[in-house]
Design a protein around this motif. Structure first.
Motif, PDB file in Angstrom:
ATOM      1  N   GLY A   1       0.820  -1.203   0.000  1.00 25.02           N
ATOM      2  CA  GLY A   1       0.000   0.000   0.000  1.00 25.02           C
ATOM      3  C   GLY A   1       0.854   1.251   0.000  1.00 25.02           C
ATOM      4  O   GLY A   1       2.038   1.208  -0.359  1.00 25.02           O
ATOM      5  N   PRO A   2       0.293   2.371   0.412  1.00 25.74           N
ATOM      6  CA  PRO A   2       1.024   3.644   0.343  1.00 25.74           C
ATOM      7  C   PRO A   2       2.276   3.682   1.214  1.00 25.74           C
ATOM      8  O   PRO A   2       3.195   4.468   0.945  1.00 25.74           O
ATOM      9  N   ASP A   3       2.336   2.860   2.258  1.00 20.49           N
ATOM     10  CA  ASP A   3       3.508   2.844   3.136  1.00 20.49           C
ATOM     11  C   ASP A   3       4.572   1.854   2.677  1.00 20.49           C
ATOM     12  O   ASP A   3       5.605   1.701   3.348  1.00 20.49           O
ATOM     13  N   GLY A   4       4.351   1.148   1.572  1.00 19.78           N
ATOM     14  CA  GLY A   4       5.319   0.193   1.071  1.00 19.78           C
ATOM     15  C   GLY A   4       4.810  -1.233   1.117  1.00 19.78           C
ATOM     16  O   GLY A   4       3.598  -1.476   1.216  1.00 19.78           O
ATOM     17  N   ALA A   5       5.732  -2.179   1.061  1.00 23.11           N
ATOM     18  CA  ALA A   5       5.402  -3.603   1.019  1.00 23.11           C
ATOM     19  C   ALA A   5       5.866  -4.286   2.304  1.00 23.11           C
ATOM     20  O   ALA A   5       6.945  -3.980   2.826  1.00 23.11           O
TER      21      ALA A   5
END
Length: 363
Positions: free
Chosen positions: A87-91
């Motif tokens: 998501g927007p914060d990464g994987a």
């Protein structure tokens, strides 16, 4: 040390380096295959989701999910547990999901640690800053020992092995990544080997022409031009492999080349430079041809031999194009070695003969 001895020492060092690096290269090849007879295709998401895209990369060895929706999406593991989150914060990966460990390699043979428990609450560990994730998935692969039964019955035509599904969760909604797995008949490697061998012999024979003659000078330039062309073919193969691995844009492509394909890339560039050196008939052109040709034949040619016998190459184009490029690499590389060594041998003999004529005869 004579030029011929020097080229022998250097070629030997090149071969020793290849043997030294063979183990790590093979280990990496378990994750990114040099070729396969199975074509994995990701068809899309069902139902479709704006901002979510999926594709197969690395000759179908991995799936890639990119999430630009602004919200987290989870990939579901083999026991229905949360496996990946992107998501927007990464994987992130769930360290308690068995899939986290089974998918470390394409073979899925990693031993599960004690903490792997699909019924336990997820424990998320960050694995990337970008809203994209790539992973091996056994649901997309053929994991049996032999080929599928239809391929045994009719081995000359492609066969649909199965339709596959990988579940993901978008909030409270269930979504499926859908795709297909096909078996593709492997090519006959014999014609490619014949073409490479005949081409190598023909190019290498150019070294039999006298170096000081007009024909010998033209032969040197022709071999140099072919070596430069082989270097360009090698660079094309290397770039194609990175594109097939999922590189998007010039920045990721360059980073992938410099981190994962640097030796093959430098070999291709070196062959282009060596070909130009020979075209200009610079000093020690014979030695440069032999050295660059040996590197090209080994680091790019031998390293990609699986392409001759596998239907699907790690490249974003049909396998026959990759095989044509590989034949050119082998002809140019091995041919430059042969021509260079023959010319160096002739030069050594001429030097010995000249030295004998200058030796004073005792009274």
């Amino acid at each position: 040390m004579t030029p011929l001895r020097r080229v022998g020492v250097v070629v030997g060092a090149v071969l020793a380096a290849v043997l030294t690096l063979a183990a790590p290269a093979a280990a990496h090849g378990a994750d990114a295959p040099d070729g396969t007879d199975y074509r994995v295709q990701a068809i899309g998401l069902s139902p479709a989701r704006a901002g979510l895209t999926v594709r197969a990369v690395e000759a179908g060895a991995r799936l890639e999910l990119v999430n630009t929706t602004g919200r987290d999406v989870q990939v579901i593991g083999y026991s229905g547990e949360p496996y990946l989150r992107v998501g927007p914060d990464g994987a992130y990966e769930n360290s308690r999901s068995p899939a986290t460990y089974l998918n470390r390699t394409l073979a899925g043979d990693t031993t599960l640690p004690a903490e792997a428990d699909p019924a336990a609450p997820p424990r998320w560990r960050k694995i990337g800053d970008a809203p994209r994730v790539r992973w091996h998935d056994q649901r997309t692969q053929w994991r049996e020992a032999g080929v599928p039964a239809p391929a045994v019955t009719e081995p000359t035509r492609p066969h649909r092995v199965r339709d596959w599904v990988v579940p993901i969760r978008d909030g409270a909604e269930q979504v499926e990544i859908r795709g297909i797995l096909d078996w593709v008949p492997p090519p006959d490697p014999y014609p490619w080997w014949v073409a490479a061998t005949l081409g190598f012999l023909l190019v290498g024979a150019a070294g039999l022409l006298p170096a000081g003659s007009v024909a010998g000078g033209r032969a040197l330039r022709a071999v140099g031009a072919l070596l430069a062309l082989g270097g360009a073919a090698a660079i094309t193969l290397v770039v194609g492999r990175e594109l097939d691995a999922g590189a998007d844009g010039a920045g990721p492509l360059l980073l992938g080349l410099l981190t994962g394909q640097v030796w093959a890339l430098l070999t291709g560039l070196g062959a282009v430079a060596a070909g130009g050196w020979a075209l200009a008939r610079r000093p020690a052109a014979d030695f440069v041809l032999a050295l660059a040709g040996s590197c090209l034949a080994v680091f790019v040619g031998v390293a990609n031999l699986a392409t001759f016998s596998r239907a699907v190459a790690p490249a974003p184009w049909p396998g026959q194009y990759a095989r044509l490029l590989l034949v050119l690499v082998l002809i140019a590389g091995a041919g430059a070695v042969g021509a260079g060594v023959l010319r160096l041998h002739a030069a050594s003999r001429a030097a010995v003969t000249a030295a004998g004529h200058r030796t004073p005869v005792p009274a």
